[in-house]
Design an enzyme around this catalytic site. Structure first.
Site, PDB file in Angstrom:
ATOM      1  N   ASP A 239       0.816  -1.214   0.000  1.00  5.29           N
ATOM      2  CA  ASP A 239       0.000   0.000   0.000  1.00  5.29           C
ATOM      3  C   ASP A 239       0.849   1.263   0.000  1.00  5.29           C
ATOM      4  OD1 ASP A 239      -2.640   1.364   0.239  1.00  5.29           O
ATOM      5  OD2 ASP A 239      -1.640   2.165   2.004  1.00  5.29           O
TER       6      ASP A 239
ATOM      7  N   ASP B  69      -7.516   4.039   6.480  1.00  9.55           N
ATOM      8  CA  ASP B  69      -6.334   4.541   5.766  1.00  9.55           C
ATOM      9  C   ASP B  69      -5.756   5.744   6.510  1.00  9.55           C
ATOM     10  OD1 ASP B  69      -4.287   4.803   3.945  1.00  9.55           O
ATOM     11  OD2 ASP B  69      -5.535   5.591   2.318  1.00  9.55           O
TER      12      ASP B  69
ATOM     13  N   HIS C  55       0.666  12.881   8.856  1.00  5.53           N
ATOM     14  CA  HIS C  55       1.805  13.625   8.310  1.00  5.53           C
ATOM     15  C   HIS C  55       2.126  14.792   9.240  1.00  5.53           C
ATOM     16  CE1 HIS C  55       2.020  11.533   4.483  1.00  5.53           C
ATOM     17  NE2 HIS C  55       0.727  11.711   4.309  1.00  5.53           N
TER      18      HIS C  55
END
Length: 428
Positions: free
Chosen positions: A150, A303, A307
């Site tokens: 992924d 998912d 960040h």
């Protein structure tokens, strides 16, 4: 461990019941259970679900601890009602060996907030050229059953076929990030009217759909299991529906953000909306909701892609792709599926606990709320309404597309094998 009595909760949205937890298991369910020496949680009006299971989480450790760690990620998971998450392999180093998956597995055990099941890479270094140590990762202490590159697509058909053949030996599954790389070079958002108006490089639906079509055919050919990650287009839904009508062993997931958000948001040029696969059209969103409701799409997976601030607080083209999702997933599913009448709470338990646990072959999770079962449980207040404030997140990152948006529902308690990890909406 002490005993805990959850009094008057609607189990899977049904009639109010009492649920007695004794140690690591559910000891008794029913009405009028004597509390005795148990700690009592008054749960009238709340929904009791089996602990949620996420098939698709990025915990970033090892290598990107500035974004997330196994500890902070599992805390975020617990706050969101999850008792188990599958940690994706795109770490640094890549989780393509027994050593790395065991490291992630042990970090999960040490954190204690939810179970962490590592996902092994399909290919060495996620480079798509050579199969990784699939057997060794399965035979390791981590007991890997799910394999995925992924973040990248296994675009070589021969490599994909070999992986599907290999995992058959131990009932494993290959989870594919469906993205034909040549069709998405330089892509910044969904290819369509909005991308044309904004002049941003388009990520066409066919880049996802062509890979899914190939891989369901390959899975059928070799008699293996394939799972499609983060389905995002109406066309992808039709391919999965067709494959299932053939009786092929194909499963698929959808993210909360693809159930709610559309590519119209990209007009703001806010990089918080930049994600892979990209936000699609309103028609795609509606098709995904219907497919989740009718079971064509098996489950919801976050998912969760944390960040650091500097990777998102920049111009659109330079920004990283991804959104955090563990702490808001259940609220988004309530808004898009429950409050719209498409799913009841038993359906939510099926799509967010039972089915993902079954796909991942995860023992002890996705179990009924009944006597003798592990006490992996989530208590939800569906009447709650509140604006999302990322400053209060347990995750190390803040890149949520829902900041300031009012969402329904709140996880009040999470229990991992009878131990409260979240109490009154706060980490225990």
């Amino acid at each position: 461990m002490s005993k805990i009595l959850i009094r008057g909760a609607k189990v899977l949205g049904g009639e109010p019941q009492d649920v007695l937890i004794d140690g690591e298991t559910v000891a008794q369910t029913g009405t009028g259970i004597d509390a005795g020496d148990a700690t009592v949680i008054e749960a009238a009006g709340q929904i009791l679900l089996p602990g949620l299971v996420d098939l698709h989480t990025h915990l970033r450790e090892p290598g990107r601890e500035d974004s997330e760690t196994v500890l902070t990620g599992t805390r975020a998971a617990a706050v969101g009602g999850f008792t188990a998450v599958h940690a994706m392999a795109n770490t640094f180093p890549v989780a393509d060996t027994a050593g790395v998956v065991e490291q992630v597995w042990r970090l999960g055990r040490e954190s204690g907030y939810c179970d962490v099941q590592p996902v092994g890479a399909v290919t060495v270094g996620l480079e798509g050229k050579q199969l990784a140590e699939l057997g060794a990762m399965h035979d390791s202490a981590a007991g890997v059953k799910v394999f995925s590159d992924d973040g990248k697509c296994v675009d070589d058909a021969v490599i994909m076929r070999r992986a599907l053949e290999y995992v058959k030996a131990f009932d494993g599954v290959v989870a594919q990030h469906a993205q034909e790389p040549r069709l998405t070079e330089g892509a910044q958002m969904n290819e369509g009217v909005v991308s044309a108006e904004l002049g941003l490089g388009g990520w066409p639906a066919v880049a996802e759909e062509s890979i899914i079509a190939r891989d369901v055919l390959l899975a059928a050919h070799v008699g293996s299991r394939v799972h499609i990650c983060h389905l995002s287009t109406a066309g992808s839904v039709e391919i999965i529906r067709w494959a299932k009508s053939k009786g092929w062993n194909v499963t698929a997931e959808v993210t909360p953000h693809h159930l709610l958000l559309t590519d119209e948001l990209v007009r703001t040029y806010n990089p918080v909306y930049k994600v892979n696969p990209p936000l699609r059209t309103e028609a795609d969103v509606m098709a995904l909701r219907e497919a989740l409701a009718d079971g064509t799409i098996d489950c919801v997976a976050t998912d969760h892609a944390p960040h650091p601030h500097e990777d998102k607080d920049c111009e659109w083209a330079a920004a990283a792709m991804g959104m955090v999702g563990l702490e808001t997933a259940l609220s988004v599913v309530q808004q898009t599926m429950v409050d719209t009448g498409l799913l009841d709470w038993a359906g939510v338990a099926d799509r967010m606990s039972f089915r993902p646990a079954a796909i991942g072959r995860l023992e002890g999770h996705g179990r009924p709320v009944s006597a003798g079962e592990p006490a992996n449980l989530t208590l939800v207040d569906p009447a709650y309404r509140g604006a999302v404030d990322p400053a209060g997140f347990a995750s190390r990152s803040r890149n949520t597309p829902y900041e300031g948006r009012e969402l329904p529902g709140r996880v009040t308690h999470t229990f991992l094998r009878g131990r409260a990890t979240v109490v009154d909406g706060k980490l225990a």
